[in-house]
Design a protein around this motif. Structure first.
Motif, PDB file in Angstrom:
ATOM      1  N   GLN A  41       4.813  -0.644   7.405  1.00 34.65           N
ATOM      2  CA  GLN A  41       3.560  -0.004   7.001  1.00 34.65           C
ATOM      3  C   GLN A  41       3.322   1.194   7.919  1.00 34.65           C
ATOM      4  OE1 GLN A  41       0.407  -2.934   6.430  1.00 34.65           O
ATOM      5  NE2 GLN A  41       1.909  -4.394   5.653  1.00 34.65           N
ATOM      6  N   VAL A  42       4.179   2.167   7.742  1.00 32.71           N
ATOM      7  CA  VAL A  42       4.209   3.369   8.580  1.00 32.71           C
ATOM      8  C   VAL A  42       4.100   4.604   7.686  1.00 32.71           C
ATOM      9  CG1 VAL A  42       5.561   2.244  10.402  1.00 32.71           C
ATOM     10  CG2 VAL A  42       6.743   3.414   8.525  1.00 32.71           C
ATOM     11  N   PRO A  43       3.788   5.756   8.281  1.00 34.43           N
ATOM     12  CA  PRO A  43       3.606   6.969   7.469  1.00 34.43           C
ATOM     13  C   PRO A  43       4.779   7.293   6.539  1.00 34.43           C
ATOM     14  CG  PRO A  43       2.776   7.342   9.675  1.00 34.43           C
ATOM     15  CD  PRO A  43       3.448   5.981   9.691  1.00 34.43           C
ATOM     16  N   ALA A  44       6.000   7.012   6.948  1.00 28.78           N
ATOM     17  CA  ALA A  44       7.158   7.346   6.103  1.00 28.78           C
ATOM     18  C   ALA A  44       7.123   6.614   4.764  1.00 28.78           C
ATOM     19  CB  ALA A  44       8.453   7.015   6.832  1.00 28.78           C
ATOM     20  N   PHE A  45       6.497   5.445   4.706  1.00 31.34           N
ATOM     21  CA  PHE A  45       6.450   4.653   3.476  1.00 31.34           C
ATOM     22  C   PHE A  45       5.079   4.700   2.805  1.00 31.34           C
ATOM     23  CE2 PHE A  45       9.845   2.212   5.851  1.00 31.34           C
ATOM     24  CZ  PHE A  45      10.881   2.758   5.125  1.00 31.34           C
ATOM     25  N   LYS A  46       4.126   5.414   3.399  1.00 26.49           N
ATOM     26  CA  LYS A  46       2.785   5.481   2.828  1.00 26.49           C
ATOM     27  C   LYS A  46       2.794   6.402   1.614  1.00 26.49           C
ATOM     28  CE  LYS A  46      -1.984   5.753   3.941  1.00 26.49           C
ATOM     29  NZ  LYS A  46      -3.015   6.564   4.489  1.00 26.49           N
ATOM     30  N   VAL A  47       2.105   5.982   0.574  1.00 28.28           N
ATOM     31  CA  VAL A  47       2.003   6.773  -0.657  1.00 28.28           C
ATOM     32  C   VAL A  47       0.697   7.542  -0.614  1.00 28.28           C
ATOM     33  CG1 VAL A  47       1.911   6.707  -3.176  1.00 28.28           C
ATOM     34  CG2 VAL A  47       3.339   5.063  -1.937  1.00 28.28           C
TER      35      VAL A  47
END
Length: 139
Positions: A41-47
């Protein structure tokens, strides 16, 4: 083109006459959907573009158009977790090439979601679909 898992959701929705029952079913799908580990749950996977917090972690097995697509995801809103579960049923296990051929708006319209989601939720679903399609296209 829809997966058997998505067709099962469509069949269940056909038996649920009332939108409230369908809404509850989407929430139940979200409760049953495996949670995404907090480490992802990190920025790279945030939509971006969702009113709620949404994370999608793509998992592509193989390379090229025959690569198999899957993803994990979560949200801080139960209805959105349910929508993630619906999208998972729609896309999971397809090849990267097949993901690009899924007409998500038409498939989701079969569930009647278009008429019952707020504009913000609809934008969020579009953002999730865009992320899924871009990930599959880059596989």
């Amino acid at each position: 083109m829809a997966t058997p898992a998505f067709e099962e959701i469509v069949e269940t929705f056909e038996f649920l006459d009332d939108w409230e029952d369908r809404y509850r079913h989407v929430i139940e799908l979200g409760k049953a959907f495996p949670d995404l580990d907090a480490a992802f749950q990190v920025p790279a996977f945030k939509v971006e573009g969702c009113a709620s917090q949404v994370w999608l972690r793509p998992m592509v097995e193989g390379q090229g158009p025959g690569a198999r697509f899957d993803f994990q995801g979560t949200s801080d809103a139960m209805i959105v977790r349910g929508l993630i579960a619906v999208l998972h049923a729609l896309y999971s296990g397809l090849t990267a090439a097949e993901v690009g051929h899924v007409d998500a708006p038409a498939e989701l319209a079969r569930l009647g979601l278009n008429e019952h989601l707020s504009a913000q939720r609809s934008n969020g679903v579009r953002a999730m679909v865009d992320r899924i399609r871009k990930t599959a296209a880059s596989a």
